[in-house]
Design a protein around this motif. Structure first.
Motif, PDB file in Angstrom:
ATOM      1  N   TYR A   1      96.281 -29.805  52.757  1.00 20.04           N
ATOM      2  CA  TYR A   1      95.182 -28.895  52.476  1.00 20.04           C
ATOM      3  C   TYR A   1      95.655 -27.595  51.833  1.00 20.04           C
ATOM      4  O   TYR A   1      95.008 -27.070  50.925  1.00 20.04           O
ATOM      5  N   LEU A   2      96.773 -27.037  52.299  1.00 21.85           N
ATOM      6  CA  LEU A   2      97.235 -25.734  51.831  1.00 21.85           C
ATOM      7  C   LEU A   2      98.319 -25.825  50.777  1.00 21.85           C
ATOM      8  O   LEU A   2      98.647 -24.831  50.133  1.00 21.85           O
TER       9      LEU A   2
ATOM     10  N   PHE B   1      87.565 -27.509  58.169  1.00 24.64           N
ATOM     11  CA  PHE B   1      87.876 -27.565  56.744  1.00 24.64           C
ATOM     12  C   PHE B   1      86.668 -28.085  55.991  1.00 24.64           C
ATOM     13  O   PHE B   1      86.194 -29.198  56.238  1.00 24.64           O
ATOM     14  N   ASP B   2      86.147 -27.251  55.088  1.00 23.38           N
ATOM     15  CA  ASP B   2      85.009 -27.632  54.259  1.00 23.38           C
ATOM     16  C   ASP B   2      85.537 -28.386  53.038  1.00 23.38           C
ATOM     17  O   ASP B   2      86.113 -27.789  52.124  1.00 23.38           O
ATOM     18  N   LYS B   3      85.356 -29.698  53.013  1.00 22.11           N
ATOM     19  CA  LYS B   3      85.914 -30.514  51.940  1.00 22.11           C
ATOM     20  C   LYS B   3      85.196 -30.298  50.615  1.00 22.11           C
ATOM     21  O   LYS B   3      85.775 -30.546  49.558  1.00 22.11           O
ATOM     22  N   THR B   4      83.940 -29.862  50.659  1.00 14.34           N
ATOM     23  CA  THR B   4      83.216 -29.637  49.403  1.00 14.34           C
ATOM     24  C   THR B   4      83.781 -28.431  48.658  1.00 14.34           C
ATOM     25  O   THR B   4      83.891 -28.442  47.432  1.00 14.34           O
ATOM     26  N   GLN B   5      84.143 -27.378  49.392  1.00 13.80           N
ATOM     27  CA  GLN B   5      84.692 -26.176  48.767  1.00 13.80           C
ATOM     28  C   GLN B   5      86.206 -26.090  48.885  1.00 13.80           C
ATOM     29  O   GLN B   5      86.825 -25.176  48.338  1.00 13.80           O
TER      30      GLN B   5
ATOM     31  N   LYS C   1      92.626 -21.318  42.214  1.00  6.39           N
ATOM     32  CA  LYS C   1      93.627 -20.697  43.073  1.00  6.39           C
ATOM     33  C   LYS C   1      94.672 -19.958  42.254  1.00  6.39           C
ATOM     34  O   LYS C   1      95.118 -18.864  42.623  1.00  6.39           O
ATOM     35  N   LEU C   2      95.042 -20.535  41.110  1.00 12.81           N
ATOM     36  CA  LEU C   2      96.016 -19.882  40.237  1.00 12.81           C
ATOM     37  C   LEU C   2      95.459 -18.566  39.712  1.00 12.81           C
ATOM     38  O   LEU C   2      96.133 -17.530  39.727  1.00 12.81           O
ATOM     39  N   VAL C   3      94.225 -18.589  39.252  1.00  4.21           N
ATOM     40  CA  VAL C   3      93.595 -17.385  38.701  1.00  4.21           C
ATOM     41  C   VAL C   3      93.464 -16.307  39.769  1.00  4.21           C
ATOM     42  O   VAL C   3      93.634 -15.112  39.504  1.00  4.21           O
ATOM     43  N   GLU C   4      93.173 -16.716  41.014  1.00  2.00           N
ATOM     44  CA  GLU C   4      93.006 -15.752  42.095  1.00  2.00           C
ATOM     45  C   GLU C   4      94.336 -15.119  42.503  1.00  2.00           C
ATOM     46  O   GLU C   4      94.379 -13.942  42.886  1.00  2.00           O
TER      47      GLU C   4
END
Length: 530
Positions: free
Chosen positions: A49-50, A135-139, A396-399
């Motif tokens: 997940y991470l 864990f919200d799998k949609t988001q 995630k990269l942009v953030e």
């Protein structure tokens, strides 16, 4: 890709510092408990997940800062608690119906204590569920906000868990010896915990990468055994309950129990006869009991219900396994076929075992055990949708990357469109010193180590960092350092030609990157000369 053995020369213990040092004994105990409640790289699902160690560290700090009293779903505590609850619920599902049926008149104080301890653990589990994130799998995010956790649990399985965890013996304390049958019948409400048991087993199977086919087959066999066990017990309970809800009385003379004179038989004999009667009815098989026709309406009704339930359960389980293979498992089956072809190719090429292993790890990380033709899928979409998918994929990269912050959205979209994903395994050499270069890299997840040309380790770069920009702003310059992957890394490559197209029209951004590149170049040269 050639690899080298990375032996870290830079201390990373500062990553693990979450609490102030020199705290008292009580504070240290509290800190230890908090560590157990936070995300852990020892949890089998954490990397799924991470994705990287740095992401786990970031998740821990976010947890400690904003949701200190919430249990993280990827924590070691939650992982082992689910094991405890699996064992607890299985004990209830097996022991309670047997006790209620065949030892109704022989309830010992030890069994009462044991059963209520198990129910107490179930009540504690409900409390922990209200305190555990999910864990919200949609988001693709871990939800830790208490209100959302409570709302999700109430919507999902709270009512069933509550009914299955009720300590029903409390209601019969004052009439313990008078309502024996009703007391044992009420204890069967623990069967409602089968839904949470199924959820916990599914989580553990996913965490340990249990093959889906094996999980489905084992799950089907397990639930058949549990259903049959309960049906065996119900064959004894139903005639007794229809006779009296107070003390157990000899059933009516026309019940099937009377036909075999089982009332005076031992506990084991009763159990064996119930098995012999339940199994053929459950599986719709003719046996010696086919000559024993039901003589009462209750007996006839129970036989019909149990036979329908057994047949329905069998067909449901078979249909689930087949449907799973046709739909959800299709990408995994394609992945296995691809891996089989890959293994054949590697054997044909006579590659060494270590190389085969690294290639297998690469494919497993890239595809996450699911094969899909990404280029074909994306090529069929319009440009606007492809840009949206690229921005979402690189979210995630942009953030994380400081380089991308405060950029105009149009420029950011152009840069993201040119980025190319590359995966490097631990100890892979990403960049070699004194070699020409034509690209720079952005780290999405993972950690890389920077070495000077003399082999001295300088620093680590982690999620959100970038490197290699020196050769883009100084084309005649060769690479000044070695870059080695410390763990499996997801990097995004930006080639020189694409870099020029996107950055050159923005002089301020170009000057910023050039300044960073020159500073890094000078610092690296100083370290290399030492």
């Amino acid at each position: 890709m050639l690899g080298v053995k990375h032996e870290c020369e830079i201390g990373t213990e500062h990553h693990k510092i979450y609490f102030l040092p020199n705290r008292g004994l009580f504070r240290k105990a509290c800190d230890t408990i908090h560590l157990l409640l936070m995300a852990s790289d020892k949890h089998p699902s954490a990397r799924k997940y991470l994705r990287s160690y740095v992401s786990i560290i970031s998740e821990r700090r976010h947890h400690l800062r904003n949701h200190r009293h919430i249990i993280h779903p990827l924590s070691i505590f939650r992982f082992y608690w689910e094991f405890i609850m699996i064992a607890t619920i299985i004990c209830l599902l097996i022991s309670v119906p047997y006790q209620a049926a065949f030892r109704m008149n022989e309830r010992s104080i030890y069994w009462t204590v044991f059963k209520n301890v198990l129910l107490f653990l179930c009540c504690v589990d409900i409390m922990f569920n209200f305190m555990s994130g999910y864990f919200d799998k949609t988001q693709q995010i871990v939800v830790m906000k208490p209100r959302k956790i409570i709302k999700e649990y109430l919507r999902r399985s709270f009512l069933l868990d509550l009914i299955g965890s009720l300590p029903t013996d409390v209601a019969f304390v004052t009439v313990w010896q008078e309502y024996v049958v009703a007391r044992e019948l009420a204890s069967l409400t623990c069967g409602f915990r089968v839904f949470s048991l199924n959820s916990y087993v599914r989580n553990i199977a996913y965490a340990h990468n249990v093959p889906p086919t094996l999980y489905q087959m084992c799950s089907a066999i397990f639930w058949l055994i549990i259903a049959l066990h309960w049906q065996i017990s119900m064959y004894w309970i139903i005639p007794v309950v229809t006779t009296s809800l107070y003390l157990p009385k000899y059933p009516h003379y026309d019940t099937w129990l009377h036909s075999f004179n089982l009332w005076e038989e031992s506990e084991n004999q009763r159990h064996m006869y119930c098995i012999l009667r339940a199994v053929p009815i459950f599986f719709s098989v003719d046996t010696v009991f086919s000559d024993t026709k039901p003589k009462t309406e209750t007996d006839l009704t129970s036989l019909v219900i149990f036979q329908l339930a057994g047949g329905l359960l069998m067909w449901i389980l078979i249909a689930r396994v087949r449907q799973f293979h046709r739909t959800c498992n299709s990408s995994k089956l394609k992945y296995r076929d691809m891996m089989a072809y890959l293994n054949e190719c590697m054997r044909h090429r006579q590659l060494p075992h270590q190389t085969r292993r690294r290639i297998a790890i690469y494919y497993e990380y890239y595809f996450v055990e699911r094969y899909f033709r990404e280029l074909e899928i994306l090529s069929s979409l319009p440009v606007q949708m492809r840009q949206e998918i690229n921005m979402q994929s690189c979210r995630k990269l942009v953030e994380n990357v400081t380089f991308f912050k405060n950029l105009p959205l149009a420029l950011l979209a152009r840069i993201v469109a040119f980025l190319k994903l590359e995966i490097f395994l631990a100890n892979d050499i990403i960049v070699s010193a004194n070699q020409p270069g034509d690209c720079m890299y952005f780290i999405s997840t993972g950690t890389v180590a920077i070495y000077t040309s003399t082999g001295r380790e300088v620093c680590h770069l982690e999620d959100g960092a970038h490197f290699g920009e020196i050769v883009l702003v100084m084309p005649a310059q060769r690479r000044t350092a070695f870059v080695v992957a410390v763990e499996t890394c997801e990097l995004y490559r930006l080639d020189r030609i694409d870099f020029t197209r996107t950055i050159h029209p923005y002089p301020l951004l170009w000057d910023q990157i050039k300044k960073i590149a020159i500073e890094r170049h000078e610092r690296t040269m100083i370290l290399a000369s030492q």
